[in-house]
Design a protein around this motif. Structure first.
Motif, PDB file in Angstrom:
ATOM      1  N   UNK A  60      36.642 -19.748 -37.576  1.00 44.71           N
ATOM      2  CA  UNK A  60      38.017 -20.119 -37.961  1.00 44.71           C
ATOM      3  C   UNK A  60      38.382 -21.571 -37.690  1.00 44.71           C
ATOM      4  N   UNK A  61      37.741 -22.199 -36.686  1.00 38.97           N
ATOM      5  CA  UNK A  61      38.086 -23.596 -36.401  1.00 38.97           C
ATOM      6  C   UNK A  61      37.100 -24.600 -36.999  1.00 38.97           C
ATOM      7  N   UNK A  62      36.145 -24.126 -37.791  1.00 44.80           N
ATOM      8  CA  UNK A  62      35.177 -25.063 -38.370  1.00 44.80           C
ATOM      9  C   UNK A  62      35.733 -25.714 -39.628  1.00 44.80           C
ATOM     10  N   UNK A 106      26.745 -26.156 -39.753  1.00 44.84           N
ATOM     11  CA  UNK A 106      28.116 -26.067 -39.256  1.00 44.84           C
ATOM     12  C   UNK A 106      28.352 -27.253 -38.335  1.00 44.84           C
ATOM     13  N   UNK A 107      29.406 -27.991 -38.582  1.00 42.83           N
ATOM     14  CA  UNK A 107      29.703 -29.153 -37.739  1.00 42.83           C
ATOM     15  C   UNK A 107      28.554 -30.146 -37.714  1.00 42.83           C
ATOM     16  N   UNK A 108      27.773 -30.171 -38.771  1.00 44.91           N
ATOM     17  CA  UNK A 108      26.656 -31.109 -38.844  1.00 44.91           C
ATOM     18  C   UNK A 108      25.410 -30.635 -38.108  1.00 44.91           C
ATOM     19  N   UNK A 109      25.478 -29.484 -37.468  1.00 49.64           N
ATOM     20  CA  UNK A 109      24.307 -28.932 -36.773  1.00 49.64           C
ATOM     21  C   UNK A 109      23.727 -27.751 -37.534  1.00 49.64           C
TER      22      UNK A 109
ATOM     23  N   UNK B  59      25.660 -31.156 -33.098  1.00 50.08           N
ATOM     24  CA  UNK B  59      26.726 -30.701 -34.009  1.00 50.08           C
ATOM     25  C   UNK B  59      27.717 -31.846 -34.167  1.00 50.08           C
ATOM     26  N   UNK B  60      27.284 -32.948 -34.824  1.00 53.65           N
ATOM     27  CA  UNK B  60      28.072 -34.187 -34.812  1.00 53.65           C
ATOM     28  C   UNK B  60      29.476 -34.055 -35.392  1.00 53.65           C
ATOM     29  N   UNK B  61      29.679 -33.099 -36.315  1.00 48.09           N
ATOM     30  CA  UNK B  61      31.027 -32.966 -36.896  1.00 48.09           C
ATOM     31  C   UNK B  61      31.840 -31.830 -36.285  1.00 48.09           C
ATOM     32  N   UNK B  62      31.316 -31.206 -35.227  1.00 43.64           N
ATOM     33  CA  UNK B  62      32.059 -30.094 -34.613  1.00 43.64           C
ATOM     34  C   UNK B  62      33.091 -30.635 -33.631  1.00 43.64           C
ATOM     35  N   UNK B  63      34.169 -29.864 -33.448  1.00 47.49           N
ATOM     36  CA  UNK B  63      35.197 -30.255 -32.488  1.00 47.49           C
ATOM     37  C   UNK B  63      34.849 -29.793 -31.076  1.00 47.49           C
ATOM     38  N   UNK B 106      31.170 -22.060 -31.625  1.00 47.88           N
ATOM     39  CA  UNK B 106      31.329 -23.303 -32.393  1.00 47.88           C
ATOM     40  C   UNK B 106      32.302 -23.019 -33.520  1.00 47.88           C
ATOM     41  N   UNK B 107      33.327 -23.831 -33.620  1.00 47.25           N
ATOM     42  CA  UNK B 107      34.319 -23.633 -34.681  1.00 47.25           C
ATOM     43  C   UNK B 107      34.942 -22.247 -34.633  1.00 47.25           C
ATOM     44  N   UNK B 108      35.013 -21.677 -33.446  1.00 46.00           N
ATOM     45  CA  UNK B 108      35.609 -20.358 -33.297  1.00 46.00           C
ATOM     46  C   UNK B 108      34.676 -19.212 -33.653  1.00 46.00           C
TER      47      UNK B 108
END
Lengths: 373, 373
Positions: A60-62, A106-109, B59-63, B106-108
């Motif tokens: 949900x937060x990706x 996901x998130x670049x990983x 995961x470079x684009x992950x929060x 990751x990302x929820x």
């Protein structure tokens, strides 16, 4: 760099472009069902009767989730986030029948899809999906007598450890006390390991089903790790056959012959392999002509009459590939070998690429030709 | 809801709080090394000599990236993003020795760490990490003769399929043609499957090492899936023993006795299990007293003299748990059984919780007590 090295690199590149979906104007049928290699209790990924794959991943937060399958050259399938926090998407076109490796970005990983089982390929445990094939019955789990797949740990002085192999023994092996069996040594491809032929390939079920139909003579299959010198990502250029050849011929074969009821001679021994495993088979069978009487290259190159000229006679040379590879290679090679007096067979798997459906079918074609005489 | 169901739920809850790190003021030693269960070629996660675990995930684009290990009750270990696009972090305190399951958030969404091998636990394939234990030699891969672990597919009419089990046969089993062996049926815990005892538990290596030291008599171990009625997440309330009992006693045991060189009688048959597998062992051994002479509950409850009063005599009752569980339970139960004239043994694993290090040690303690007379 030798020609052999170049061929190996070509094979690896071939793997990378496999599993491409084809763009199709067809309406997508909404008869999606969970893939047969999903984790227990997981509904996604799903596959429909046309071979489209649909993915659904909770994040949900990706910001974005992408699947490496779909259109190989165009970055795979981008999933779209829904209000429920799940990313969902369907491949742009139908996939080839059979098994495909994939992963998520996901998130670049790079991560695996939590919905599926993992399979060792590309030197990592990857997600897998199975597109039901018209001919899937030959590798289905059926109510027939089943052989066993044994994990063995055999001593390896050359690598200073105990190494793992899997040994398929046919149904009844443990009940009977005296029957002896021939042996096929069967190798995986680059980036895979000794688990591939039973996990992805269903080699054991292919054998069980062929035996139940009385289409083959029972034999043992031995599968071990073929990248003995620890090839890393892209490191196939530095691959050398010697470490693996030593493990196979000086350590594994003697262990198998001592611990299983084999016929321990050339007449009852075959070697085969897929992709890089075919290259290993090619090299080792030529280096050690006293060991094997049956050679099999599955999307793994060809033999020429010149290579075999001064070697002892062999009983079978089997060469196969998918129709989406370059099938002329194996067809022409078999033709040249036959002209030169060899018992050579080529097989081309229809509508498949450099993937496991080609190799499942190849084993299914090969097995009845082994140990017939 | 019966008391038995309540006990099972308590065990499951116990699993959830296991693997807690302890806050420690100690300086963290910078002697981190890759965990022994990492995927080939992967440097992270790492573990230091104090038992701290360090994670590193691209995961470079992950929060945010969070690891479920660390401080169980406080949300695990939050990783911090570096300029290189990798998230890195170290547990706040040292972990218990041995094997731990974990995953990433990751990302929820919940994903596995691409650095590690996966192990089936919590009804999914999870990431695993191994904290080297002071006593790790007893389950290490050594240069000793190794038994085989066979995957068998046995026919199961009650579930209308072929079911999978793994069978450990001791070194030399395949060489000798006539020796017969006793059998231990050994069950996994809730959310695990038939792969757990060899993958996470190293049951085969524990046996190989004990045999090499001549500390035990050779026996066969059989491991199959114990959640036959397809318990889903949290679904243990609806668990019923009958479907699994039928598979085990009417289908698997007869198959094993027909296909392996066993002594097919009560005197040479043991049943044991960890956690939910202990509950299954407890119920089935009492339901079918004619089948087993050795009972073992590993973090899986206790027997009382009352339960055993009108049953045939048994040769051994073994009950164990980790010192971080409630060890008084097994100690007091063994004491009461001994007073009542039973050969009962309790074992408490030092400084471990409801995790596999407890069960590895329990098997190591149990094996020498089995099939002695």
């Amino acid at each position: 760099m030798t020609n052999k090295n170049i061929s190996m690199i070509a094979l690896v590149i071939g793997m990378a472009v496999a599993a491409q979906a084809q763009v199709s104007p067809t309406t997508i049928k909404e008869d999606f069902k969970p893939s047969s290699v999903n984790q227990p209790g997981h509904d996604y990924p799903q596959v429909n009767s046309q071979g489209y794959a649909r993915f659904r991943v909770k994040a949900p937060q990706a910001d974005s989730v992408r699947v490496s399958l779909g259109l190989g050259g165009r970055g795979g399938t981008k999933l779209i986030k829904g209000a429920d926090g799940f990313f969902t998407g369907t491949t742009e076109g139908p996939m080839d029948e059979g098994f495909h490796y994939y992963h998520l970005t996901i998130g670049g990983g790079i991560f695996n899809d939590p919905g599926t089982l993992n399979f060792y390929g590309s030197t990592r445990w990857e997600s897998g999906i199975e597109i039901p094939a018209a001919d899937q019955e030959f590798y289905a789990l059926k109510d027939v007598p089943h052989g066993h797949v044994q994990q063995i740990l055999f001593p390896s002085k050359s690598t200073n450890t105990s190494r793992r192999a899997f040994v398929y023994t046919p149904p009844g092996y443990d009940k009977e006390k005296s029957t002896r069996y021939p042996v096929l040594y069967l190798q995986h491809g680059w980036g895979e390991d000794e688990t591939a032929w039973s996990n992805q390939g269903h080699a054991n079920l292919i054998m069980d089903n062929l035996l139940a139909e009385r289409k083959i003579k029972p034999f043992i299959i031995v599968m071990t790790y073929g990248m003995t010198n620890e090839v890393k990502f892209g490191g196939i250029r530095s691959f050398k056959i010697e470490p693996f050849q030593t493990v196979l011929t000086d350590e594994l074969i003697p262990y198998v012959d001592a611990n299983f009821r084999t016929y321990a001679d050339k007449t009852h021994r075959a070697m085969g392999g897929l992709s890089m495993g075919g290259m290993e088979t090619h090299t080792i069978t030529l280096n050690k002509p006293e060991l094997f009487d049956y050679f099999a290259l599955l999307s793994g190159g060809t033999y020429t009459p010149e290579e075999l000229k001064n070697k002892p006679k062999v009983k079978l040379i089997f060469m196969s590939c998918g129709s989406k590879e370059k099938p002329d290679g194996v067809i022409n090679a078999a033709s040249a070998l036959k002209t030169a007096g060899y018992n050579a067979v080529s097989y081309v798997s229809a509508n498949t690429a450099h993937e496991f459906q080609t190799w499942r079918r190849s084993l299914h074609e090969l097995a009845p030709l082994l140990f017939r005489n």
